[in-house]
Design a protein around this motif. Structure first.
Motif, PDB file in Angstrom:
ATOM      1  N   LEU A  61      27.702  22.567  67.288  1.00  0.00           N
ATOM      2  CA  LEU A  61      27.994  23.792  66.699  1.00  0.00           C
ATOM      3  C   LEU A  61      27.618  24.882  67.795  1.00  0.00           C
ATOM      4  CD1 LEU A  61      24.554  23.724  64.320  1.00  0.00           C
ATOM      5  CD2 LEU A  61      27.320  23.322  63.246  1.00  0.00           C
ATOM      6  N   GLY A  62      27.648  24.335  69.201  1.00  0.00           N
ATOM      7  CA  GLY A  62      28.180  25.223  70.422  1.00  0.00           C
ATOM      8  C   GLY A  62      26.910  25.382  71.290  1.00  0.00           C
ATOM      9  N   TRP A  63      25.478  24.385  70.649  1.00  0.00           N
ATOM     10  CA  TRP A  63      23.951  24.769  71.422  1.00  0.00           C
ATOM     11  C   TRP A  63      24.183  23.671  73.278  1.00  0.00           C
ATOM     12  CZ3 TRP A  63      21.878  29.523  69.998  1.00  0.00           C
ATOM     13  CH2 TRP A  63      22.188  29.966  69.287  1.00  0.00           C
ATOM     14  N   GLU A  64      24.695  23.923  73.769  1.00  0.00           N
ATOM     15  CA  GLU A  64      24.957  23.114  74.704  1.00  0.00           C
ATOM     16  C   GLU A  64      23.616  22.942  75.476  1.00  0.00           C
ATOM     17  OE1 GLU A  64      27.418  21.063  74.903  1.00  0.00           O
ATOM     18  OE2 GLU A  64      28.580  22.096  73.568  1.00  0.00           O
ATOM     19  N   THR A  65      22.710  23.729  75.232  1.00  0.00           N
ATOM     20  CA  THR A  65      21.449  23.611  76.016  1.00  0.00           C
ATOM     21  C   THR A  65      20.440  23.252  75.246  1.00  0.00           C
ATOM     22  OG1 THR A  65      22.813  25.232  78.000  1.00  0.00           O
ATOM     23  CG2 THR A  65      20.485  25.170  78.010  1.00  0.00           C
ATOM     24  N   GLU A  66      19.450  22.548  76.157  1.00  0.00           N
ATOM     25  CA  GLU A  66      18.048  22.748  75.048  1.00  0.00           C
ATOM     26  C   GLU A  66      17.078  23.329  76.221  1.00  0.00           C
ATOM     27  OE1 GLU A  66      15.350  19.175  72.806  1.00  0.00           O
ATOM     28  OE2 GLU A  66      17.393  18.310  73.740  1.00  0.00           O
ATOM     29  N   GLY A  67      15.514  23.202  76.184  1.00  0.00           N
ATOM     30  CA  GLY A  67      14.228  23.876  77.056  1.00  0.00           C
ATOM     31  C   GLY A  67      13.509  23.640  75.832  1.00  0.00           C
ATOM     32  N   TYR A  68      12.356  23.906  76.557  1.00  0.00           N
ATOM     33  CA  TYR A  68      11.225  23.719  76.257  1.00  0.00           C
ATOM     34  C   TYR A  68      10.229  24.888  76.516  1.00  0.00           C
ATOM     35  CZ  TYR A  68      11.719  20.176  73.290  1.00  0.00           C
ATOM     36  OH  TYR A  68      12.237  18.555  72.169  1.00  0.00           O
ATOM     37  N   VAL A  69       9.850  25.495  76.005  1.00  0.00           N
ATOM     38  CA  VAL A  69       8.982  26.670  76.501  1.00  0.00           C
ATOM     39  C   VAL A  69       7.559  27.151  76.056  1.00  0.00           C
ATOM     40  CG1 VAL A  69       9.123  29.075  76.731  1.00  0.00           C
ATOM     41  CG2 VAL A  69      10.897  28.501  76.800  1.00  0.00           C
ATOM     42  N   GLU A  70       6.381  26.889  77.346  1.00  0.00           N
ATOM     43  CA  GLU A  70       5.231  26.760  76.854  1.00  0.00           C
ATOM     44  C   GLU A  70       5.158  28.362  76.750  1.00  0.00           C
ATOM     45  OE1 GLU A  70       2.668  23.129  78.720  1.00  0.00           O
ATOM     46  OE2 GLU A  70       3.719  24.543  80.618  1.00  0.00           O
ATOM     47  N   MET A  71       4.193  28.798  75.968  1.00  0.00           N
ATOM     48  CA  MET A  71       4.038  29.884  76.200  1.00  0.00           C
ATOM     49  C   MET A  71       2.332  30.512  76.405  1.00  0.00           C
ATOM     50  SD  MET A  71       6.221  31.717  72.874  1.00  0.00           S
ATOM     51  CE  MET A  71       4.821  33.365  73.140  1.00  0.00           C
ATOM     52  N   PHE A  72       2.131  31.135  76.633  1.00  0.00           N
ATOM     53  CA  PHE A  72       1.063  31.511  77.551  1.00  0.00           C
ATOM     54  C   PHE A  72       0.351  32.985  76.899  1.00  0.00           C
ATOM     55  CE2 PHE A  72       2.350  28.033  80.321  1.00  0.00           C
ATOM     56  CZ  PHE A  72       1.019  27.982  80.491  1.00  0.00           C
ATOM     57  N   CYS A  73      -0.551  32.762  76.114  1.00  0.00           N
ATOM     58  CA  CYS A  73      -0.386  34.622  75.009  1.00  0.00           C
ATOM     59  C   CYS A  73      -2.189  35.634  75.730  1.00  0.00           C
ATOM     60  CB  CYS A  73      -0.711  34.345  73.890  1.00  0.00           C
ATOM     61  SG  CYS A  73       1.442  33.492  73.202  1.00  0.00           S
ATOM     62  N   ARG A  74      -1.684  37.103  75.012  1.00  0.00           N
ATOM     63  CA  ARG A  74      -3.070  37.359  75.375  1.00  0.00           C
ATOM     64  C   ARG A  74      -4.657  36.581  74.464  1.00  0.00           C
ATOM     65  NH1 ARG A  74      -0.301  40.785  78.139  1.00  0.00           N
ATOM     66  NH2 ARG A  74       1.047  42.255  78.030  1.00  0.00           N
ATOM     67  N   HIS A  75      -4.918  36.805  75.001  1.00  0.00           N
ATOM     68  CA  HIS A  75      -6.272  36.853  74.267  1.00  0.00           C
ATOM     69  C   HIS A  75      -6.032  37.517  72.626  1.00  0.00           C
ATOM     70  CE1 HIS A  75      -8.527  34.337  76.784  1.00  0.00           C
ATOM     71  NE2 HIS A  75      -8.900  35.489  77.446  1.00  0.00           N
ATOM     72  N   ASN A  76      -6.708  36.944  72.260  1.00  0.00           N
ATOM     73  CA  ASN A  76      -6.689  37.622  70.447  1.00  0.00           C
ATOM     74  C   ASN A  76      -5.172  37.357  69.303  1.00  0.00           C
ATOM     75  OD1 ASN A  76      -8.915  37.535  70.069  1.00  0.00           O
ATOM     76  ND2 ASN A  76      -9.269  39.910  71.299  1.00  0.00           N
ATOM     77  N   THR A  77      -4.317  36.688  70.386  1.00  0.00           N
ATOM     78  CA  THR A  77      -3.018  36.867  69.834  1.00  0.00           C
ATOM     79  C   THR A  77      -2.638  35.452  68.476  1.00  0.00           C
ATOM     80  OG1 THR A  77      -2.214  37.368  71.792  1.00  0.00           O
ATOM     81  CG2 THR A  77      -0.873  35.975  69.997  1.00  0.00           C
ATOM     82  N   SER A  78      -2.780  35.749  67.392  1.00  0.00           N
ATOM     83  CA  SER A  78      -3.079  35.026  66.334  1.00  0.00           C
ATOM     84  C   SER A  78      -1.343  34.233  66.605  1.00  0.00           C
ATOM     85  CB  SER A  78      -2.662  35.019  65.065  1.00  0.00           C
ATOM     86  OG  SER A  78      -2.260  36.382  64.466  1.00  0.00           O
ATOM     87  N   PRO A  79      -1.722  32.883  65.789  1.00  0.00           N
ATOM     88  CA  PRO A  79      -0.486  32.075  65.107  1.00  0.00           C
ATOM     89  C   PRO A  79       0.725  32.729  64.163  1.00  0.00           C
ATOM     90  CG  PRO A  79      -2.354  30.560  65.273  1.00  0.00           C
ATOM     91  CD  PRO A  79      -3.141  32.092  65.896  1.00  0.00           C
ATOM     92  N   ARG A  80       0.028  32.988  63.551  1.00  0.00           N
ATOM     93  CA  ARG A  80       0.416  33.799  62.809  1.00  0.00           C
ATOM     94  C   ARG A  80       2.167  35.281  63.779  1.00  0.00           C
ATOM     95  NH1 ARG A  80      -1.431  38.877  59.123  1.00  0.00           N
ATOM     96  NH2 ARG A  80       0.908  39.210  58.206  1.00  0.00           N
ATOM     97  N   ASP A  81       1.055  35.626  64.705  1.00  0.00           N
ATOM     98  CA  ASP A  81       1.740  36.614  65.055  1.00  0.00           C
ATOM     99  C   ASP A  81       3.068  35.929  66.478  1.00  0.00           C
ATOM    100  OD1 ASP A  81       0.213  38.531  64.225  1.00  0.00           O
ATOM    101  OD2 ASP A  81      -0.840  38.997  66.670  1.00  0.00           O
TER     102      ASP A  81
END
Length: 154
Positions: A61-81
């Motif tokens: 489908l043209g998606w040639e590059t794959e990567g993983y990103v670790e996200m570090f969020c501010r306190h009180n960031t919910s999984p829903r957000d």
């Protein structure tokens, strides 16, 4: 709901190839085609089987590059957000909350390195993101799409 051994075998057969006929699955598990269909219908009605899909190689489908990103969020960031924000990115294939220092791990497919970088910059710019850490996939070594249970050897 917990699957019994026969249901597990049917689900495993479907996970390997969801286009297999009920007769073919029945021959494998020792049931008639109508009996397999009844079990599959019941598993769908009970929510154990949530749907049937096709697996497409992202590169096709043209998606040639794959990567993983670790996200570090501010306190009180919910999984829903986090889920709400990431759902706007078509490049995000999966996202999960995780243990460890990061708050979430995001799988991204992009057309090339520049595209990956633009997506990473947009994600890093989300108001709740403090920082990100990314890795690129060189070669996928193993991808499983089977439906084995924890006590079933793969």
């Amino acid at each position: 709901m917990r699957l019994n051994e026969l249901d597990e075998r049917i689900v495993q057969a479907l996970a390997e190839d969801a286009r297999r006929s009920y007769a073919d699955i029945g021959a494998q598990v020792g049931l008639s085609a109508p009996a397999v269909k009844r079990r599959v219908d019941r598993l769908r009605a009970e929510g154990a089987i949530t749907g049937f899909t096709v697996r497409v190689d992202p590169a096709a489908l043209g998606w040639e590059t794959e990567g993983y990103v670790e996200m570090f969020c501010r306190h009180n960031t919910s999984p829903r957000d986090i889920r709400h924000a990431l759902s706007r990115y078509p490049e995000v294939a999966s996202a999960s909350t995780v243990t460890g220092d990061a708050d979430a791990l995001v799988q991204i497919f992009a057309s090339d390195m520049r595209h990956f970088e633009r997506v990473l910059e947009r994600i890093a710019g989300e108001p709740f993101v403090e920082r990100t850490k990314s890795v690129l996939v060189l070669s996928p070594l193993l991808r499983r799409y089977t439906a084995t249970t924890p006590d079933t050897p793969a």
